[in-house]
Design an enzyme around this catalytic site. Sequence first.
Site, PDB file in Angstrom:
ATOM      1  N   CYS A 189      41.644   8.694  51.081  1.00  0.00           N
ATOM      2  CA  CYS A 189      42.411   7.628  51.731  1.00  0.00           C
ATOM      3  C   CYS A 189      41.542   6.422  52.026  1.00  0.00           C
ATOM      4  O   CYS A 189      42.021   5.294  52.048  1.00  0.00           O
ATOM      5  CB  CYS A 189      43.069   8.142  53.009  1.00  0.00           C
ATOM      6  SG  CYS A 189      41.923   8.517  54.343  1.00  0.00           S
TER       7      CYS A 189
ATOM      8  N   CYS B 220      50.402  11.330  53.665  1.00  0.00           N
ATOM      9  CA  CYS B 220      51.702  10.678  53.833  1.00  0.00           C
ATOM     10  C   CYS B 220      52.682  11.198  52.782  1.00  0.00           C
ATOM     11  O   CYS B 220      52.292  11.526  51.656  1.00  0.00           O
ATOM     12  CB  CYS B 220      51.543   9.170  53.709  1.00  0.00           C
ATOM     13  SG  CYS B 220      50.604   8.420  55.050  1.00  0.00           S
TER      14      CYS B 220
ATOM     15  N   CYS C  17      52.835   9.886  49.090  1.00  0.00           N
ATOM     16  CA  CYS C  17      51.627  10.084  48.279  1.00  0.00           C
ATOM     17  C   CYS C  17      51.170  11.530  48.227  1.00  0.00           C
ATOM     18  O   CYS C  17      50.029  11.817  47.850  1.00  0.00           O
ATOM     19  CB  CYS C  17      50.494   9.207  48.818  1.00  0.00           C
ATOM     20  SG  CYS C  17      50.854   7.446  48.804  1.00  0.00           S
TER      21      CYS C  17
ATOM     22  N   CYS D 277      47.869   0.147  50.931  1.00  0.00           N
ATOM     23  CA  CYS D 277      48.720   0.817  51.914  1.00  0.00           C
ATOM     24  C   CYS D 277      47.867   1.593  52.915  1.00  0.00           C
ATOM     25  O   CYS D 277      48.049   1.475  54.132  1.00  0.00           O
ATOM     26  CB  CYS D 277      49.702   1.741  51.199  1.00  0.00           C
ATOM     27  SG  CYS D 277      51.062   2.337  52.257  1.00  0.00           S
ATOM     28  N   CYS D 278      46.915   2.364  52.413  1.00  0.00           N
ATOM     29  CA  CYS D 278      46.017   3.116  53.295  1.00  0.00           C
ATOM     30  C   CYS D 278      45.188   2.177  54.167  1.00  0.00           C
ATOM     31  O   CYS D 278      44.913   2.469  55.329  1.00  0.00           O
ATOM     32  CB  CYS D 278      45.075   3.992  52.471  1.00  0.00           C
ATOM     33  SG  CYS D 278      45.815   5.467  51.746  1.00  0.00           S
TER      34      CYS D 278
END
Length: 237
Positions: A224, A198, A201, A117-118
């Site tokens: 991240c 985010c 998270c 995702c990062c």
Amino acid sequence: MPTPAEHVIDLRRRFDGAAPARILQAALGEIFKGRIAVVSSFGADSGVLLHLVAEVDREAPVLFVDTGRHFPETLEHRDRLVRHLGLGDVRSIGPSPEEVARRDADLSRATWDPDGCCAFRKIAPLQRALAGFDAWITGRKRFQATTRRELPIFEVDGTQAKINPLARWNQAEIDDYAARHGLPEHPLASRGYPSIGCAPCTSAILPGEDPRAGRWRGFVKTECGIHRPAAALLAAE
């Protein structure tokens, strides 16, 4: 022509023990003038670095990675700081709608693959945005995490120089600077969020916990990844 590593070694020697304001004056106004960007998360302590930058050059490019998953409070804080400091070149970057549809259509990826995702929401967009610069400035500090204890003021990231002018400052110095200059506080900072990423998270921390304990809680992940290449993570898909 010195290599990036040789250049950074020279900068470490020239600015050994220099104050953040002096480092930023040299980096923004002399050494990398017109070829340097500031990267900001607009998180809990971001106002300090941005104020120091604004004192030198309010038109310096400031890159904000809008992942599409930020807390609304972070976006409000960004806009408030931009107005307060008079920043003239804040650039929001992030994944395209097509990338989101392809890699995280149901917006669940953060819960089962935070690294991936990062990689597409944050790392890859930032790498693209930084491609035209010779150097970039971060707000990282040594006290923030065990992975940052040896953080240098100047370092090499590929072919670019990376500058961490606040690396030596502690939380008390950050707080004192913010108070003296009347900087707006992130709305979540007083609610137990000393480190803000985010929304999926990031959680509040308990008294006595590490300041970054609320980041990716339940995962081994502690960073991240913007300070390492994303190519391998994206190539695996």
